[in-house]
Design a protein around this motif. Structure first.
Motif, PDB file in Angstrom:
ATOM      1  N   ALA A  53      -5.809  -8.978  16.098  1.00 14.61           N
ATOM      2  CA  ALA A  53      -4.527  -8.821  16.797  1.00 14.61           C
ATOM      3  C   ALA A  53      -3.602  -7.886  16.024  1.00 14.61           C
ATOM      4  O   ALA A  53      -2.884  -7.064  16.627  1.00 14.61           O
ATOM      5  N   LEU A  54      -3.602  -7.978  14.706  1.00 14.38           N
ATOM      6  CA  LEU A  54      -2.807  -7.063  13.889  1.00 14.38           C
ATOM      7  C   LEU A  54      -3.262  -5.621  14.102  1.00 14.38           C
ATOM      8  O   LEU A  54      -2.444  -4.715  14.270  1.00 14.38           O
ATOM      9  N   PHE A  55      -4.583  -5.420  14.110  1.00 10.97           N
ATOM     10  CA  PHE A  55      -5.116  -4.082  14.346  1.00 10.97           C
ATOM     11  C   PHE A  55      -4.708  -3.567  15.726  1.00 10.97           C
ATOM     12  O   PHE A  55      -4.235  -2.439  15.861  1.00 10.97           O
ATOM     13  N   ASP A  56      -4.893  -4.384  16.763  1.00 13.22           N
ATOM     14  CA  ASP A  56      -4.546  -3.964  18.129  1.00 13.22           C
ATOM     15  C   ASP A  56      -3.066  -3.601  18.230  1.00 13.22           C
ATOM     16  O   ASP A  56      -2.702  -2.578  18.829  1.00 13.22           O
ATOM     17  N   HIS A  57      -2.216  -4.429  17.640  1.00 15.34           N
ATOM     18  CA  HIS A  57      -0.771  -4.181  17.663  1.00 15.34           C
ATOM     19  C   HIS A  57      -0.426  -2.884  16.918  1.00 15.34           C
ATOM     20  O   HIS A  57       0.388  -2.084  17.388  1.00 15.34           O
ATOM     21  N   LEU A  58      -1.064  -2.690  15.774  1.00 12.51           N
ATOM     22  CA  LEU A  58      -0.837  -1.472  14.991  1.00 12.51           C
ATOM     23  C   LEU A  58      -1.253  -0.241  15.782  1.00 12.51           C
ATOM     24  O   LEU A  58      -0.476   0.712  15.915  1.00 12.51           O
ATOM     25  N   GLU A  59      -2.466  -0.249  16.300  1.00  4.53           N
ATOM     26  CA  GLU A  59      -2.968   0.921  17.023  1.00  4.53           C
ATOM     27  C   GLU A  59      -2.094   1.249  18.234  1.00  4.53           C
ATOM     28  O   GLU A  59      -1.711   2.405  18.440  1.00  4.53           O
ATOM     29  N   GLU A  60      -1.749   0.244  19.001  1.00  7.54           N
ATOM     30  CA  GLU A  60      -0.919   0.446  20.186  1.00  7.54           C
ATOM     31  C   GLU A  60       0.443   1.045  19.825  1.00  7.54           C
ATOM     32  O   GLU A  60       0.905   2.003  20.450  1.00  7.54           O
ATOM     33  N   ASN A  61       1.091   0.491  18.819  1.00  6.76           N
ATOM     34  CA  ASN A  61       2.428   0.956  18.451  1.00  6.76           C
ATOM     35  C   ASN A  61       2.420   2.312  17.764  1.00  6.76           C
ATOM     36  O   ASN A  61       3.330   3.117  17.969  1.00  6.76           O
ATOM     37  N   MET A  62       1.408   2.588  16.964  1.00  5.80           N
ATOM     38  CA  MET A  62       1.338   3.899  16.317  1.00  5.80           C
ATOM     39  C   MET A  62       1.060   4.989  17.352  1.00  5.80           C
ATOM     40  O   MET A  62       1.609   6.088  17.262  1.00  5.80           O
ATOM     41  N   GLU A  63       0.234   4.688  18.352  1.00  6.26           N
ATOM     42  CA  GLU A  63      -0.023   5.662  19.414  1.00  6.26           C
ATOM     43  C   GLU A  63       1.254   5.958  20.194  1.00  6.26           C
ATOM     44  O   GLU A  63       1.496   7.096  20.586  1.00  6.26           O
TER      45      GLU A  63
END
Length: 118
Positions: A53-63
């Motif tokens: 979930a941390l990875f998904d949140h990071l990827e989504e927000n950085m994009e």
């Protein structure tokens, strides 16, 4: 927010991870020690689902900020996910796995590790 963070991408990454309750976020400045990046951001999750979930949140927000991972590994297991943003490499660990590899101290020269506090 910590005023000692010198890299804007690093600061953005830390903020995004903090929003999703990442544990013990640390910035390790490795510029001059390695050519692979300027900084590592290291954090932990309590479980494999939280790490993912941390990875998904990071990827989504950085994009959303126009920053895309150049390389990523470990998403299937959720024990250690590494995400390369060029000058910053993010390591999202399951808390038990983090203790085994101990990157926080491996790259520590005594003054280059910063605990992120927002």
């Amino acid at each position: 927010m910590s005023t000692s963070i010198k890299n804007k991408t690093t600061e953005q990454i830390c903020k995004v991870l903090s929003e999703k309750s990442a544990l013990d976020i640390r910035i390790v400045e490795i510029a001059g020690m390695s050519d692979i990046a300027d900084n590592f951001v290291i954090c932990s999750g309590r479980s494999a689902p939280q790490v993912k979930a941390l990875f998904d949140h990071l990827e989504e927000n950085m994009e959303k900020l126009g920053k895309f991972a150049q390389h990523k590994e470990g998403m299937s297991e959720g024990r250690w996910i590494a995400v390369d943003y060029g000058d910053v490499i993010v390591h999202i660990f399951h808390k038990d796995t983090r203790e085994i590899y101990n990157l926080d101290t491996l790259w520590n020269n005594g003054s280059n590790v910063i605990k992120y506090e927002d």
